[in-house]
Design a protein around this motif. Structure first.
Motif, PDB file in Angstrom:
ATOM      1  N   GLU A  99       4.910   6.060  13.640  1.00 27.46           N
ATOM      2  CA  GLU A  99       3.801   5.483  13.020  1.00 27.46           C
ATOM      3  C   GLU A  99       4.649   4.322  12.002  1.00 27.46           C
ATOM      4  N   VAL A 100       5.964   4.718  11.739  1.00 25.82           N
ATOM      5  CA  VAL A 100       6.577   3.598  10.766  1.00 25.82           C
ATOM      6  C   VAL A 100       6.606   2.347  11.434  1.00 25.82           C
ATOM      7  N   ILE A 101       7.020   2.344  12.829  1.00 30.39           N
ATOM      8  CA  ILE A 101       7.297   1.175  13.733  1.00 30.39           C
ATOM      9  C   ILE A 101       5.872   0.608  13.814  1.00 30.39           C
ATOM     10  N   ALA A 102       4.885   1.371  14.217  1.00 27.24           N
ATOM     11  CA  ALA A 102       3.740   0.691  14.385  1.00 27.24           C
ATOM     12  C   ALA A 102       3.352   0.015  13.327  1.00 27.24           C
ATOM     13  N   GLY A 103       3.493   0.497  11.669  1.00 28.53           N
ATOM     14  CA  GLY A 103       3.362  -0.081  10.492  1.00 28.53           C
ATOM     15  C   GLY A 103       4.015  -1.467  10.509  1.00 28.53           C
ATOM     16  N   LEU A 104       5.171  -1.465  10.771  1.00 30.85           N
ATOM     17  CA  LEU A 104       6.409  -2.703  10.648  1.00 30.85           C
ATOM     18  C   LEU A 104       5.444  -3.578  11.540  1.00 30.85           C
ATOM     19  N   ILE A 105       5.150  -3.415  12.894  1.00 28.80           N
ATOM     20  CA  ILE A 105       4.442  -4.191  13.486  1.00 28.80           C
ATOM     21  C   ILE A 105       3.284  -4.824  13.179  1.00 28.80           C
ATOM     22  N   ALA A 106       2.362  -3.978  12.626  1.00 29.58           N
ATOM     23  CA  ALA A 106       1.183  -4.484  12.150  1.00 29.58           C
ATOM     24  C   ALA A 106       1.167  -5.022  11.044  1.00 29.58           C
ATOM     25  N   GLN A 107       2.287  -5.166  10.108  1.00 28.67           N
ATOM     26  CA  GLN A 107       2.145  -5.987   9.112  1.00 28.67           C
ATOM     27  C   GLN A 107       2.433  -7.598   9.168  1.00 28.67           C
ATOM     28  N   LYS A 108       2.839  -8.002  10.535  1.00 30.02           N
ATOM     29  CA  LYS A 108       3.395  -9.298  10.666  1.00 30.02           C
ATOM     30  C   LYS A 108       2.038  -9.848  11.641  1.00 30.02           C
ATOM     31  N   ALA A 109       1.807 -11.070  11.427  1.00 25.94           N
ATOM     32  CA  ALA A 109       0.583 -11.805  12.264  1.00 25.94           C
ATOM     33  C   ALA A 109       1.210 -12.109  13.449  1.00 25.94           C
ATOM     34  N   ILE A 110       2.640 -12.114  13.903  1.00 28.79           N
ATOM     35  CA  ILE A 110       2.856 -12.082  15.113  1.00 28.79           C
ATOM     36  C   ILE A 110       3.973 -11.079  15.282  1.00 28.79           C
ATOM     37  N   PRO A 111       3.565 -10.113  16.185  1.00 26.00           N
ATOM     38  CA  PRO A 111       4.543  -8.954  16.315  1.00 26.00           C
ATOM     39  C   PRO A 111       5.836  -9.170  16.475  1.00 26.00           C
ATOM     40  N   CYS A 113      11.008   8.848   7.514  1.00 27.54           N
ATOM     41  CA  CYS A 113       9.415   8.124   7.984  1.00 27.54           C
ATOM     42  C   CYS A 113       8.343   9.180   7.645  1.00 27.54           C
ATOM     43  N   ARG A 114       8.620  10.306   7.732  1.00 27.10           N
ATOM     44  CA  ARG A 114       7.400  11.303   7.397  1.00 27.10           C
ATOM     45  C   ARG A 114       7.161  11.227   5.875  1.00 27.10           C
ATOM     46  N   ARG A 115       8.166  11.283   4.954  1.00 26.58           N
ATOM     47  CA  ARG A 115       8.279  11.012   3.640  1.00 26.58           C
ATOM     48  C   ARG A 115       7.396   9.889   3.282  1.00 26.58           C
ATOM     49  N   LEU A 116       7.730   8.622   4.130  1.00 20.29           N
ATOM     50  CA  LEU A 116       7.301   7.286   3.679  1.00 20.29           C
ATOM     51  C   LEU A 116       5.693   7.437   3.914  1.00 20.29           C
ATOM     52  N   ILE A 117       5.297   8.099   5.075  1.00 18.87           N
ATOM     53  CA  ILE A 117       3.966   7.968   5.254  1.00 18.87           C
ATOM     54  C   ILE A 117       3.052   9.352   4.608  1.00 18.87           C
ATOM     55  N   ASP A 118       3.775  10.163   4.333  1.00 20.05           N
ATOM     56  CA  ASP A 118       3.193  11.367   3.774  1.00 20.05           C
ATOM     57  C   ASP A 118       2.975  11.046   2.211  1.00 20.05           C
ATOM     58  N   THR A 119       2.162  10.159   1.915  1.00 21.09           N
ATOM     59  CA  THR A 119       1.815   9.890   0.300  1.00 21.09           C
ATOM     60  C   THR A 119       0.656  10.475  -0.302  1.00 21.09           C
ATOM     61  N   ASN A 120       0.090  11.420   0.583  1.00 19.16           N
ATOM     62  CA  ASN A 120      -1.488  11.916  -0.004  1.00 19.16           C
ATOM     63  C   ASN A 120      -2.484  10.851  -0.267  1.00 19.16           C
ATOM     64  N   ALA A 166       4.931   0.833   0.756  1.00 20.37           N
ATOM     65  CA  ALA A 166       5.284  -0.192   1.577  1.00 20.37           C
ATOM     66  C   ALA A 166       6.256   0.332   2.649  1.00 20.37           C
ATOM     67  N   VAL A 167       6.108  -0.321   3.856  1.00 17.70           N
ATOM     68  CA  VAL A 167       6.917   0.251   5.034  1.00 17.70           C
ATOM     69  C   VAL A 167       7.854  -0.950   5.352  1.00 17.70           C
ATOM     70  N   SER A 168       9.293  -0.773   5.268  1.00 13.85           N
ATOM     71  CA  SER A 168      10.196  -1.760   5.578  1.00 13.85           C
ATOM     72  C   SER A 168      11.473  -1.174   5.780  1.00 13.85           C
TER      73      SER A 168
END
Length: 194
Positions: free
Chosen positions: A76-88, A113-120, A125-127
């Motif tokens: 999920e974190v990797i997918a978030g990193l890719i989704a943040q950019k206009a060009i993958p 990664c679980r702690r980064l995405i588990d924010t209720n 920010a994912v980086s």
């Protein structure tokens, strides 16, 4: 730059937050400069048409597949990193760096990664830096924070109860200090006046 000008020497003019590119005195491109450090400002029209052929190159699918081998939170974190950019492809170096941090300890990377995405519900920010800092926090929690132990005591005043377990104290979120923190001098010392 338009891909047709790769390898050519051009002139660049920056006025405020606008960057203008000239080739032999002719205006060829304009970009708004971002204030964010390390951010890309890319015009998708400047990408060569053969870039759709990604054989032999990194792809989003490659990074998602590698991340899923570590765990769902990492994916999920990797997918978030890719989704943040206009060009993958602009995210691939960050993806590579995140995945390389998990080579030694996949469990720590997955927990970070679980702690980064588990924010209720709160957006975090994912980086690469966020993952790196969270991994340091996970390692610190695992090595320096005691969680207590479950002990068994016997209540000698009421034999009917027999042996009762005392629940362990969870001190993961606590500030832990040494014995000096509780000395009479430390406890009676006045804090700074405002």
């Amino acid at each position: 730059m338009p891909y047709q000008l790769v390898g050519r020497t051009v002139d660049v003019r920056i006025t405020g937050d606008v960057l203008t590119v000239f080739d032999a005195g002719e205006h060829v491109a304009t970009h708004h400069v971002t204030g964010m450090r390390g951010a890309y400002v890319t015009d998708t029209d400047h990408i060569p048409p053969n870039m759709t052929d990604t054989r032999g190159l990194w792809t989003s699918e490659y990074f998602l597949r590698e991340a899923s081998r570590i765990g769902p939170a990492t994916k999920e974190v990797i997918a978030g990193l890719i989704a943040q950019k206009a060009i993958p492809a602009q995210a691939y170096q960050s993806c590579r760096n995140v995945l390389s941090m998990g080579k030694r300890d996949k469990l720590v990377l997955e927990e970070a990664c679980r702690r980064l995405i588990d924010t209720n519900g709160a957006q975090r920010a994912v980086s690469y830096t966020a993952v790196k800092n969270m991994m340091a926090a996970v390692r610190k929690d695992h090595t320096t924070r005691p969680t207590g132990t479950t002990t068994t005591t016997r209540d000698t005043t009421t034999p009917a109860f027999g042996t009762a377990p005392v629940p362990a104290r969870d001190t993961r979120g606590a500030y832990l200090g040494g014995a000096a923190q509780f000395s009479l001098e430390n406890l009676t010392k006045k804090g700074p006046t405002k």
